[in-house]
Design a protein around this motif. Sequence first.
Motif, short mmCIF file in Angstrom:
data_model
loop_
_atom_site.label_atom_id
_atom_site.label_comp_id
_atom_site.label_asym_id
_atom_site.label_seq_id
_atom_site.Cartn_x
_atom_site.Cartn_y
_atom_site.Cartn_z
N LYS A 90 -8.04 -0.22 -5.72
CA LYS A 90 -8.87 0.45 -6.73
C LYS A 90 -8.66 1.96 -6.70
CE LYS A 90 -13.72 1.41 -7.83
NZ LYS A 90 -15.14 1.16 -7.43
N MET A 91 -8.61 2.53 -5.50
CA MET A 91 -8.56 3.99 -5.35
C MET A 91 -7.15 4.54 -5.32
SD MET A 91 -11.77 4.68 -5.35
CE MET A 91 -11.73 6.42 -4.88
N GLY A 92 -6.14 3.66 -5.30
CA GLY A 92 -4.76 4.14 -5.21
C GLY A 92 -4.42 4.71 -3.85
N THR A 93 -5.11 4.23 -2.82
CA THR A 93 -4.91 4.73 -1.45
C THR A 93 -3.61 4.19 -0.87
OG1 THR A 93 -7.31 4.56 -1.21
CG2 THR A 93 -6.02 4.94 0.80
N PHE A 94 -2.85 5.04 -0.22
CA PHE A 94 -1.67 4.61 0.51
C PHE A 94 -2.07 4.12 1.90
CE2 PHE A 94 0.15 7.57 -2.56
CZ PHE A 94 1.34 6.97 -2.92
N LEU A 95 -1.46 3.05 2.35
CA LEU A 95 -1.64 2.59 3.73
C LEU A 95 -0.41 2.98 4.55
CD1 LEU A 95 -3.16 -1.00 3.36
CD2 LEU A 95 -4.35 1.21 3.49
N SER A 96 -0.67 3.52 5.74
CA SER A 96 0.39 3.90 6.68
C SER A 96 0.18 3.06 7.93
CB SER A 96 0.29 5.40 7.00
OG SER A 96 1.17 5.77 8.02
N MET A 97 0.87 1.92 7.99
CA MET A 97 0.59 0.91 9.03
C MET A 97 1.73 0.86 10.05
SD MET A 97 -1.18 -2.03 6.63
CE MET A 97 -1.86 -2.96 8.02
N ASP A 98 1.42 1.28 11.26
CA ASP A 98 2.40 1.43 12.35
C ASP A 98 2.62 0.09 13.05
OD1 ASP A 98 -0.29 1.66 13.07
OD2 ASP A 98 0.17 2.72 14.92
N ILE A 99 3.36 -0.80 12.41
CA ILE A 99 3.44 -2.18 12.91
C ILE A 99 4.61 -2.43 13.87
CG2 ILE A 99 2.20 -3.13 10.94
CD1 ILE A 99 4.88 -4.06 9.81
N TYR A 100 5.32 -1.38 14.26
CA TYR A 100 6.36 -1.57 15.29
C TYR A 100 5.86 -1.28 16.69
CZ TYR A 100 9.78 -0.06 18.69
OH TYR A 100 10.47 0.11 19.86
N ALA B 240 1.41 -7.84 -0.22
CA ALA B 240 1.45 -8.88 -1.25
C ALA B 240 0.43 -8.61 -2.36
CB ALA B 240 1.20 -10.25 -0.63
N ALA B 241 -0.66 -7.94 -2.00
CA ALA B 241 -1.70 -7.63 -2.99
C ALA B 241 -1.36 -6.41 -3.84
CB ALA B 241 -3.03 -7.41 -2.28
N GLY B 242 -0.27 -5.74 -3.53
CA GLY B 242 0.16 -4.59 -4.31
C GLY B 242 -0.37 -3.25 -3.86
N VAL B 243 -0.92 -3.18 -2.64
CA VAL B 243 -1.36 -1.89 -2.11
C VAL B 243 -0.14 -1.02 -1.81
CG1 VAL B 243 -2.62 -0.73 -0.25
CG2 VAL B 243 -3.44 -2.92 -1.14
N LYS B 244 -0.24 0.27 -2.09
CA LYS B 244 0.88 1.18 -1.88
C LYS B 244 1.07 1.45 -0.39
CE LYS B 244 -0.83 4.37 -4.58
NZ LYS B 244 -0.94 5.63 -5.39
N MET B 245 2.32 1.35 0.06
CA MET B 245 2.64 1.53 1.48
C MET B 245 3.52 2.76 1.69
SD MET B 245 1.35 -0.90 3.38
CE MET B 245 0.53 -2.49 3.12
N VAL B 246 3.23 3.48 2.77
CA VAL B 246 4.14 4.53 3.23
C VAL B 246 4.56 4.21 4.66
CG1 VAL B 246 3.26 6.35 1.73
CG2 VAL B 246 2.24 6.03 4.00
N TYR B 247 5.63 4.83 5.09
CA TYR B 247 6.23 4.56 6.40
C TYR B 247 5.65 5.52 7.42
CZ TYR B 247 10.13 3.24 9.53
OH TYR B 247 10.90 2.74 10.56
N GLY B 248 4.81 5.00 8.32
CA GLY B 248 4.23 5.81 9.38
C GLY B 248 4.32 5.05 10.69
N THR B 249 4.80 5.69 11.74
CA THR B 249 5.13 4.97 12.97
C THR B 249 4.27 5.29 14.17
OG1 THR B 249 6.72 6.63 13.74
CG2 THR B 249 7.55 4.92 12.22
N ASP B 250 3.55 6.43 14.14
CA ASP B 250 2.80 6.89 15.33
C ASP B 250 3.75 7.25 16.46
OD1 ASP B 250 0.49 7.70 16.55
OD2 ASP B 250 -0.33 5.71 16.87
N SER B 251 4.88 7.85 16.13
CA SER B 251 5.83 8.26 17.18
C SER B 251 5.13 9.22 18.14
CB SER B 251 7.06 8.92 16.57
OG SER B 251 6.75 10.17 16.00
#
Length: 423
Positions: free
Chosen positions: A279-289, A327-338
């Motif tokens: 709804k808000m157009g929020t980007f998710l930055s999910m450090d899944i590695y 899958a729901a279409g949320v915008k994703m960015v690449y964030g790793t928590d290096s």
Amino acid sequence: MRSFILAGLMMAAAPAALAQNVYVTADRLLDVTTGRMIQDPAIVIQDGVITAVGPKASTQVPSAAEVVELPGVTLLPGLIDMHTHLDADPTFGGFSGLTVTDTFWSMIAVPNAKVTLEAGFTTVRNVGASDWNDVALKQAIEMGRIEGPRIMPAGYSFGATGGHCDATGLPPSFDAHSPYNADSPDEGRKSVREIRKYGAEVIKICATGGVFSHNTEPGQQQLTLAEMKAIVEEAHMWGLKVAAHAHGASGIRDAALAGVDTVEHASLIDDEGIAAARKMGTFLSMDIYNTDYTQSEGPKNGVMEDNLRKDRDVAEVQRQGFKRALAAGVKMVYGTDSGVYPHGDNARQFAVMVRYGATPLQAIQAATINAADALGWKGKVGVVQKGAWGDLVGVVGDPTRDVTVLEKPVFVMKGGATIKSPE
């Protein structure tokens, strides 16, 4: 025209701002917007900015240009990591960081910046540093004193007293606390103003508890919706974006509803949080590695069992949340928590993103056009087009078929200056 080898050596020694005109050719160029692979491209970079992109056969070499020929190489834009901590070292686990002096962390930020750049990440957002280390690092890089990526610094991250962004786990005699703790909407506004005053270009807040802090749990919400709204309103008034550390479901939802620009980690995201982000157009930055590293190396690095327990608890839940949100279409960015894992290994997350539902192109877009949009630098980074900075990464192979080739770049250029070239 001088040879590629001589040109590369000369340019690697010069700061990007002083780079000469450059003419770059390769076998292929990935258009990250469309996924189309362009054969035999030529890219002209003048004063650090791309001035032409076209077929090699019809793109003229500027006079007095350095020619960089990359046979067998696929080019793509310089990569962007939206969640780094360049003044952190994962081998200092638990309280072992207390064995070194305060300014030690500013020293290690210098080699960390260099290996990050050499790994193909020409732009990073540093979301939390002590002693303004990321601001100083950015200044030194921009002056050409050291090598490193373009940095958008957050300076100090902040949150509630006793929360994840505070200094927790030490006895009262240490009087250890963040100078920017915010326990009301007005205190949040004041912290934004102070942190911006000293060089922050993005505001980083902690909406929930964390994994590697003490006396906090990832699911705990630690800033109220009203506090986050005030912080976002203040930051946006000053032209700054806001990143919110949020593991817990309610904190993720309220951060999105408050208007934050990116939610970091999003480990325990639920359907309500996914809906709010959409709804808000929020980007998710999910450090899944990084759990792969922290679980295998954390014990020998001195990470306490309580922190490892929290890390285990959120690991697979976060990855499944990534899959559902994507899958729901949320915008994703690449964030790793290096900094939680070794710097320079930033590209290892691409393969994990693909394993959990992203196409290779979607994973690459998260680290290019999506990240540029979230930074507010659309058209300047994350693309190879006229008007963008001359940031390029070269790999052997096709990253749209095998994203692991991004873990071993053979060529890196920042602002027209060659940082790394084929042996």
